[in-house]
Design a protein around this motif. Structure first.
Motif, PDB file in Angstrom:
ATOM      1  N   GLU A   3      15.291  -3.433   6.892  1.00 25.98           N
ATOM      2  CA  GLU A   3      14.530  -4.585   6.408  1.00 25.98           C
ATOM      3  C   GLU A   3      13.560  -4.170   5.304  1.00 25.98           C
ATOM      4  O   GLU A   3      13.373  -4.881   4.309  1.00 25.98           O
ATOM      5  N   LEU A   4      12.918  -3.021   5.465  1.00 26.28           N
ATOM      6  CA  LEU A   4      11.958  -2.552   4.476  1.00 26.28           C
ATOM      7  C   LEU A   4      12.640  -2.279   3.136  1.00 26.28           C
ATOM      8  O   LEU A   4      12.085  -2.590   2.071  1.00 26.28           O
ATOM      9  N   SER A   5      13.841  -1.710   3.185  1.00 26.39           N
ATOM     10  CA  SER A   5      14.545  -1.385   1.941  1.00 26.39           C
ATOM     11  C   SER A   5      14.920  -2.622   1.150  1.00 26.39           C
ATOM     12  O   SER A   5      15.178  -2.551  -0.054  1.00 26.39           O
ATOM     13  N   ARG A   6      14.961  -3.780   1.824  1.00 27.72           N
ATOM     14  CA  ARG A   6      15.366  -5.017   1.162  1.00 27.72           C
ATOM     15  C   ARG A   6      14.177  -5.809   0.598  1.00 27.72           C
ATOM     16  O   ARG A   6      14.371  -6.774  -0.134  1.00 27.72           O
ATOM     17  N   LEU A   7      12.952  -5.438   0.914  1.00 25.00           N
ATOM     18  CA  LEU A   7      11.796  -6.231   0.498  1.00 25.00           C
ATOM     19  C   LEU A   7      11.586  -6.191  -1.009  1.00 25.00           C
ATOM     20  O   LEU A   7      11.234  -7.216  -1.610  1.00 25.00           O
ATOM     21  N   SER A   8      11.760  -5.020  -1.591  1.00 22.70           N
ATOM     22  CA  SER A   8      11.581  -4.913  -3.041  1.00 22.70           C
ATOM     23  C   SER A   8      12.264  -3.648  -3.530  1.00 22.70           C
ATOM     24  O   SER A   8      12.521  -2.716  -2.752  1.00 22.70           O
ATOM     25  N   ARG A   9      12.501  -3.611  -4.823  1.00 18.88           N
ATOM     26  CA  ARG A   9      13.117  -2.418  -5.389  1.00 18.88           C
ATOM     27  C   ARG A   9      12.145  -1.240  -5.390  1.00 18.88           C
ATOM     28  O   ARG A   9      12.563  -0.081  -5.336  1.00 18.88           O
ATOM     29  N   LYS A  10      10.844  -1.542  -5.460  1.00 15.26           N
ATOM     30  CA  LYS A  10       9.861  -0.467  -5.413  1.00 15.26           C
ATOM     31  C   LYS A  10       9.875   0.235  -4.058  1.00 15.26           C
ATOM     32  O   LYS A  10       9.823   1.463  -3.980  1.00 15.26           O
ATOM     33  N   LEU A  11       9.971  -0.559  -2.965  1.00 12.58           N
ATOM     34  CA  LEU A  11      10.039   0.050  -1.632  1.00 12.58           C
ATOM     35  C   LEU A  11      11.357   0.805  -1.445  1.00 12.58           C
ATOM     36  O   LEU A  11      11.392   1.870  -0.822  1.00 12.58           O
ATOM     37  N   GLU A  12      12.414   0.238  -1.983  1.00 11.25           N
ATOM     38  CA  GLU A  12      13.702   0.936  -1.929  1.00 11.25           C
ATOM     39  C   GLU A  12      13.603   2.282  -2.629  1.00 11.25           C
ATOM     40  O   GLU A  12      14.073   3.310  -2.120  1.00 11.25           O
ATOM     41  N   GLY A  13      12.955   2.280  -3.808  1.00  8.79           N
ATOM     42  CA  GLY A  13      12.775   3.528  -4.537  1.00  8.79           C
ATOM     43  C   GLY A  13      11.867   4.505  -3.808  1.00  8.79           C
ATOM     44  O   GLY A  13      12.076   5.715  -3.864  1.00  8.79           O
ATOM     45  N   LYS A  14      10.835   3.964  -3.093  1.00  8.46           N
ATOM     46  CA  LYS A  14       9.927   4.826  -2.349  1.00  8.46           C
ATOM     47  C   LYS A  14      10.660   5.516  -1.198  1.00  8.46           C
ATOM     48  O   LYS A  14      10.414   6.700  -0.905  1.00  8.46           O
ATOM     49  N   ALA A  35       0.819  -1.208   0.000  1.00  7.06           N
ATOM     50  CA  ALA A  35       0.000   0.000   0.000  1.00  7.06           C
ATOM     51  C   ALA A  35       0.854   1.260   0.000  1.00  7.06           C
ATOM     52  O   ALA A  35       0.405   2.330  -0.421  1.00  7.06           O
ATOM     53  N   MET A  36       2.103   1.152   0.491  1.00  8.40           N
ATOM     54  CA  MET A  36       2.974   2.324   0.547  1.00  8.40           C
ATOM     55  C   MET A  36       3.317   2.843  -0.846  1.00  8.40           C
ATOM     56  O   MET A  36       3.672   4.012  -0.999  1.00  8.40           O
ATOM     57  N   TYR A  37       3.239   1.970  -1.854  1.00 10.75           N
ATOM     58  CA  TYR A  37       3.568   2.422  -3.195  1.00 10.75           C
ATOM     59  C   TYR A  37       2.685   3.581  -3.620  1.00 10.75           C
ATOM     60  O   TYR A  37       3.097   4.437  -4.398  1.00 10.75           O
ATOM     61  N   HIS A  38       1.443   3.606  -3.128  1.00 12.25           N
ATOM     62  CA  HIS A  38       0.448   4.561  -3.601  1.00 12.25           C
ATOM     63  C   HIS A  38       0.309   5.770  -2.671  1.00 12.25           C
ATOM     64  O   HIS A  38      -0.458   6.678  -2.977  1.00 12.25           O
ATOM     65  N   TYR A  39       1.002   5.762  -1.534  1.00 11.88           N
ATOM     66  CA  TYR A  39       0.897   6.887  -0.613  1.00 11.88           C
ATOM     67  C   TYR A  39       1.610   8.111  -1.191  1.00 11.88           C
ATOM     68  O   TYR A  39       2.669   7.998  -1.824  1.00 11.88           O
ATOM     69  N   PRO A  40       1.076   9.295  -0.953  1.00 12.29           N
ATOM     70  CA  PRO A  40       1.818  10.510  -1.330  1.00 12.29           C
ATOM     71  C   PRO A  40       3.158  10.545  -0.593  1.00 12.29           C
ATOM     72  O   PRO A  40       3.300  10.005   0.504  1.00 12.29           O
ATOM     73  N   GLN A  75       6.888   9.661   3.922  1.00  5.70           N
ATOM     74  CA  GLN A  75       8.015  10.182   4.694  1.00  5.70           C
ATOM     75  C   GLN A  75       7.729  10.142   6.188  1.00  5.70           C
ATOM     76  O   GLN A  75       8.596   9.757   6.982  1.00  5.70           O
ATOM     77  N   LEU A  76       6.521  10.516   6.588  1.00  2.00           N
ATOM     78  CA  LEU A  76       6.163  10.474   8.007  1.00  2.00           C
ATOM     79  C   LEU A  76       6.205   9.044   8.540  1.00  2.00           C
ATOM     80  O   LEU A  76       6.668   8.801   9.652  1.00  2.00           O
ATOM     81  N   ILE A  77       5.737   8.085   7.751  1.00  2.00           N
ATOM     82  CA  ILE A  77       5.751   6.682   8.168  1.00  2.00           C
ATOM     83  C   ILE A  77       7.182   6.190   8.342  1.00  2.00           C
ATOM     84  O   ILE A  77       7.520   5.547   9.337  1.00  2.00           O
ATOM     85  N   PHE A  78       8.037   6.515   7.370  1.00  2.00           N
ATOM     86  CA  PHE A  78       9.429   6.066   7.450  1.00  2.00           C
ATOM     87  C   PHE A  78      10.155   6.677   8.649  1.00  2.00           C
ATOM     88  O   PHE A  78      10.974   6.022   9.299  1.00  2.00           O
ATOM     89  N   GLU A  79       9.858   7.936   8.943  1.00  2.00           N
ATOM     90  CA  GLU A  79      10.535   8.592  10.058  1.00  2.00           C
ATOM     91  C   GLU A  79      10.113   8.020  11.404  1.00  2.00           C
ATOM     92  O   GLU A  79      10.846   8.137  12.394  1.00  2.00           O
ATOM     93  N   MET A  80       8.939   7.396  11.487  1.00  2.00           N
ATOM     94  CA  MET A  80       8.480   6.766  12.724  1.00  2.00           C
ATOM     95  C   MET A  80       9.092   5.390  12.943  1.00  2.00           C
ATOM     96  O   MET A  80       9.039   4.851  14.041  1.00  2.00           O
ATOM     97  N   MET A  81       9.693   4.804  11.901  1.00  2.00           N
ATOM     98  CA  MET A  81      10.303   3.483  12.023  1.00  2.00           C
ATOM     99  C   MET A  81      11.672   3.594  12.670  1.00  2.00           C
ATOM    100  O   MET A  81      12.366   4.607  12.532  1.00  2.00           O
TER     101      MET A  81
END
Length: 412
Positions: A28-39, A5-10, A15-21
């Motif tokens: 771990e999130l950056s390794r799940l897929s290239r799309k998440l890495e790009g996000k 679902a993060m692919y479609h978030y503005p 950015q707010l979600i990532f900063e809370m992690m």
């Protein structure tokens, strides 16, 4: 929440979600897929700085905002009770395991450990970008191609460069001199190059020199650094006396804030049998009628009225002040018979100021193993410069420390 679902978030929401992690979750999130890495890259998740160590225990640290850190330690044994996972980035395979909330052990499948470390660093530095390397450690005994390593563009500029090892090749030292920009701290362990290859190190903000016997008092006169730590150099306590005398006359480093030298030979104080102690004096009690004057306690006096907390505190302060004055007098008498009398030391009244000195260089202080906050004791004696600036100096057990108070308002 599904990660897809993060692919479609503005971008601002992502950015707010990532900063809370926390940092490991981001890894771990950056390794799940290239799309998440790009996000993550698109959302602009940044590190304040990166730190890389090419040493006997190779490591890499990412410093995010809000003191959120992530450290990778390479090719060290895994603890028995951790879960080991596999990963791959750009053809580099590795095993890894989180051994704490902020630390990950990584075992690289690469013939070259340092080559694999750089590929690993390059990948994650691209995701979590920063403008400059925070600290770069290089073991010159282990790294065979120092010029090749420092030839990498992002390694040419750093806040702190720490060179570990006994001796560096002359051409390596010359390359650092001519091509590298070090903005805050340079730490040298062992002999690195010839003297004529180090004129730039005299102008760096913070300088740490260990086990460099070619460093002598003439080099110290030429330095324009703010904070200097020297250990194992060819400098004596009499050299330091001459340095202070020239500093008083404005003939040496006007930028100096702190100087710490572990000098060679015996101390001039060794002959005086001076020891670090507080002399035992008669017990005094606090007299409310004369609050600033300690009065010797009479035998058989009634202590019941002094049981109040304020009286006890005042009594303790009076005793400490009497002992401090006695010790200062004892030290002053000894100084009059030693070479230190040439620089005319005295005792500044700190009544309207704190006797706490804050260096303001936490990374430098950590590298030399000292606190960034220095509390002056009775061993510090003050030397006033011709322009009103003064320095607090302490010499004890082959250790010389000089703290320069800039913009300090001297009492009238």
């Amino acid at each position: 929440m599904p990660f897809c679902a993060m692919y479609h978030y503005p971008v601002p929401v992502a950015q707010l979600i990532f900063e809370m992690m926390d940092s490991i979750e981001l890894f771990e999130l950056s390794r799940l897929s290239r799309k998440l890495e790009g996000k993550i890259k698109e959302a602009g998740v940044r590190c304040i700085k990166h730190s890389v160590s090419f040493s006997k225990i190779p490591s890499m640290r990412l410093d995010f905002r809000s003191e959120n850190q992530l450290e990778f330690i390479f090719n060290q044994p895994f603890p028995r009770d951790v879960k080991i996972r596999t990963g791959e980035i750009k053809g580099l395979k590795f095993f890894y395991s989180a051994i704490s909330e902020k630390t990950i052990n990584v075992c690289l499948e690469d013939k070259s450990l340092f080559g694999g470390l750089y590929r690993f660093y390059d990948h994650f530095a691209d995701i979590f970008r920063t403008t400059m390397i925070g600290q770069l450690d290089i073991d010159v005994n282990t790294i065979k191609n120092v010029i090749g390593l420092l030839g990498i563009p992002e390694f040419k500029r750093c806040q702190t460069l720490q060179l570990i090892g006994d001796k560096m090749a002359d051409e390596d030292a010359k390359y650092i001199q001519d091509n590298c920009q070090i903005y805050e701290t340079l730490s040298l362990n062992g002999k690195v190059g010839r003297r004529d290859q180090h004129y730039k190190l005299y102008e760096i903000k913070n300088l740490i020199i260990r086990q460099n016997d070619w460093i002598n008092i003439n080099d110290l006169f030429l330095m324009k650094c703010e904070n200097i730590y020297i250990d194992g150099a060819n400098i004596s306590d009499l050299d330091l006396i001459n340095f202070v005398k020239m500093w008083k006359n404005g003939e040496s480093n006007s930028h100096l804030k702190t100087l710490h030298v572990n000098f060679t030979g015996s101390s001039v104080f060794d002959r005086s049998q001076l020891q670090y102690f507080v002399p035992v004096l008669p017990v005094f009690h606090y007299n409310p009628a004369a609050p600033n004057v300690p009065v010797e306690r009479e035998e058989g006096s009634d202590d019941s009225d002094s049981s109040d907390d304020e009286d006890e505190l005042a009594q303790d302060q009076a005793i400490k002040e009497q002992r401090r004055i006695a010790y200062d007098n004892q030290l002053h008498q000894m100084e009059r018979t030693l070479p230190w009398k040439e620089i005319g030391r005295s005792l500044i009244d700190y009544s309207s100021h704190s006797n706490i000195f804050r260096r303001g260089e936490r990374n430098y202080s950590q590298l030399i193993g000292e606190s960034d906050i220095i509390e002056l004791d009775c061993f510090y004696r003050d030397v006033v410069k011709f322009d009103g600036t003064f320095a607090s100096i302490r010499i004890h057990q082959n250790s010389f420390k000089m703290i320069v108070w800039h913009n300090f308002e001297l009492p009238p």
